[in-house]
Design an enzyme around this catalytic site. Sequence first.
Site, PDB file in Angstrom:
ATOM      1  CG  MET A  29     -31.978   6.633 -25.679  1.00  0.00           C
ATOM      2  SD  MET A  29     -30.916   6.667 -24.227  1.00  0.00           S
ATOM      3  CE  MET A  29     -29.402   5.952 -24.861  1.00  0.00           C
ATOM      4  CG  LEU A  32     -33.585   8.621 -35.122  1.00  0.00           C
ATOM      5  CD1 LEU A  32     -34.969   8.683 -35.752  1.00  0.00           C
ATOM      6  CD2 LEU A  32     -33.597   7.697 -33.910  1.00  0.00           C
ATOM      7  CG  ASN A  34     -29.458   3.318 -42.866  1.00  0.00           C
ATOM      8  OD1 ASN A  34     -30.257   4.241 -43.030  1.00  0.00           O
ATOM      9  ND2 ASN A  34     -28.393   3.162 -43.631  1.00  0.00           N
ATOM     10  N   GLY A  35     -30.604   1.452 -38.629  1.00  0.00           N
ATOM     11  CA  GLY A  35     -31.240   0.470 -37.762  1.00  0.00           C
ATOM     12  C   GLY A  35     -32.590   0.972 -37.279  1.00  0.00           C
ATOM     13  CG  HIS A  36     -32.824   4.286 -34.655  1.00  0.00           C
ATOM     14  ND1 HIS A  36     -31.528   4.742 -34.633  1.00  0.00           N
ATOM     15  CD2 HIS A  36     -33.115   3.895 -33.392  1.00  0.00           C
ATOM     16  CE1 HIS A  36     -31.058   4.655 -33.403  1.00  0.00           C
ATOM     17  NE2 HIS A  36     -31.996   4.137 -32.631  1.00  0.00           N
ATOM     18  N   GLY A 150     -34.915  -3.605 -31.511  1.00  0.00           N
ATOM     19  CA  GLY A 150     -33.909  -4.290 -32.314  1.00  0.00           C
ATOM     20  C   GLY A 150     -33.223  -5.400 -31.541  1.00  0.00           C
ATOM     21  NE  ARG A 190     -23.293   3.954 -26.373  1.00  0.00           N
ATOM     22  CZ  ARG A 190     -23.313   4.755 -25.313  1.00  0.00           C
ATOM     23  NH1 ARG A 190     -22.354   5.650 -25.170  1.00  0.00           N
ATOM     24  NH2 ARG A 190     -24.259   4.667 -24.410  1.00  0.00           N
TER      25      ARG A 190
END
Length: 510
Positions: A29, A32, A34-36, A150, A190
Amino acid sequence: MKKVIIRKTEELENWRKNINSEINFIPTMGNLHNGHVQLISTAKNDNSNVNLVSIFINPLQFDNKLDLENYPKTIENDIKISFSNGADAIFIPSNEDIYPPNNKNIKFLKAPTELSYALCGLNRIGHFDGVCTVVYRLLNLIKPKNLYLGEKDWQQLLILKNLVIREKLNVAIKSIPTQRDFDGIPLSSRNVHLSKNERKLISFFSSELLEAKKNFQQEKKINLNGIIQKLSAKKISIEYLEHLHPHTLQKAKFEDNISLLAGAIRCGETRLIDHVFLMKRRPIIAIDGPAGSGKSTVTKLIAKKLKLLYLDTGAMYRALSWLMIRKGIDYKKEKKLQNILQDISIVFKSNTNSHQDVYVNNYCVTEEIRTQKISSIVSKISSIKEVRKFLVEEQRKIGESGGLVAEGRDIGTTVFPHAELKIFLTASIDERAKRRKSDKNSKDSQEIDLHTLKELIKKRDFEDSNREISPLIKANDAIEIITDGYSITEVVDKIIDLYNDKIPKETEIK
């Protein structure tokens, strides 16, 4: 390949038709982090497929209009991050593209009640219905081979796995562990809304979960009330904190080896979810099945690929049978047998070829236990109560810390009834006879004609299935795999996929 930005569903269809490759799909969504980045780079490194990232803020996932309006939008930076980390294409559709006027071609889905009416679903009514609807729509537009998600949104991951099965979608779900920031909190779009003080509170919450995981590894128990009291003392608003089974999201039971400690808190207007997996021992894969179904070969390869210990229980029974023949032991005399078993040592040692050798009382019997003479007696030996009790106890000792894959004929029913993954590997008698005939390590089988070999296998199956103690049966929760027509590699890959689906990635992190 030229990197492209796609904004219309018609453009997406044309692009998809013109690429000569399967697609890895990473839905986002936007905003972005570091997880993305980890998702995109994992997809890039996994295979040679084309990587497509979507950026779409799905209105159906928001139960609060203000929350939707305030969701951070950083599209230009998102494009830069995606392309620099392995994306080949980016799909940025409008609301009208995903949800055309008059809802044409849109299938609005409901998330399964048993998974959506727990944890986040208690307060975010309709949220997971929106997730299912948009992902189903995107999957039908993109038609990817792999979907990358994830584990941070664990409940969502379970629901989407259920969606794929329920809608019979031809896509494999690949997951990565929760990615954490410098202060331990899960990376989330968020997090930009957090004040310095709110970030400290959320960091305290995550650190308590991680500390609970550390304590659980030592004490094998969890103190929910103690955690709640610590959070309350910090004036942290707790939405929920639950100890659950990781796949059913029902209350965790004492016998569960892997369980989920999940919580949600609020800091001001920001809501954060976090979880950890609690594990008593490393996972176990139990592979049962009749003789000649390929259990040994498959199990060895799985152990090597997953870096697990290979426990060849069949070799243990064969080794004991060899010793009884060699020493002329009358296995029908129970009292004498009990005394003999006390002085027997059966161990496995890795050899220079990275394979395991079997030793009985320090004597290597790896090749000698694979003769037809041993095959003809091992079923009788393994049906003796004292023998089974002795070897089952030895096998369970080896499996106390987990981290192994074991094969045999009662691994999932008797030896490791609480194994995380149970496989019943089988094949037709014709197929097993052909395999035995072509097995260069079974010299006796090559000298027997195919018809006789089939009859011997039938006889062995009957004896194994009808013995009084631990007969060969499929465990109720075992997954049956019939290997006729499949290569060894295909069978191994299938089992590894099942393992990856069962075991959260986080549990394998050292």
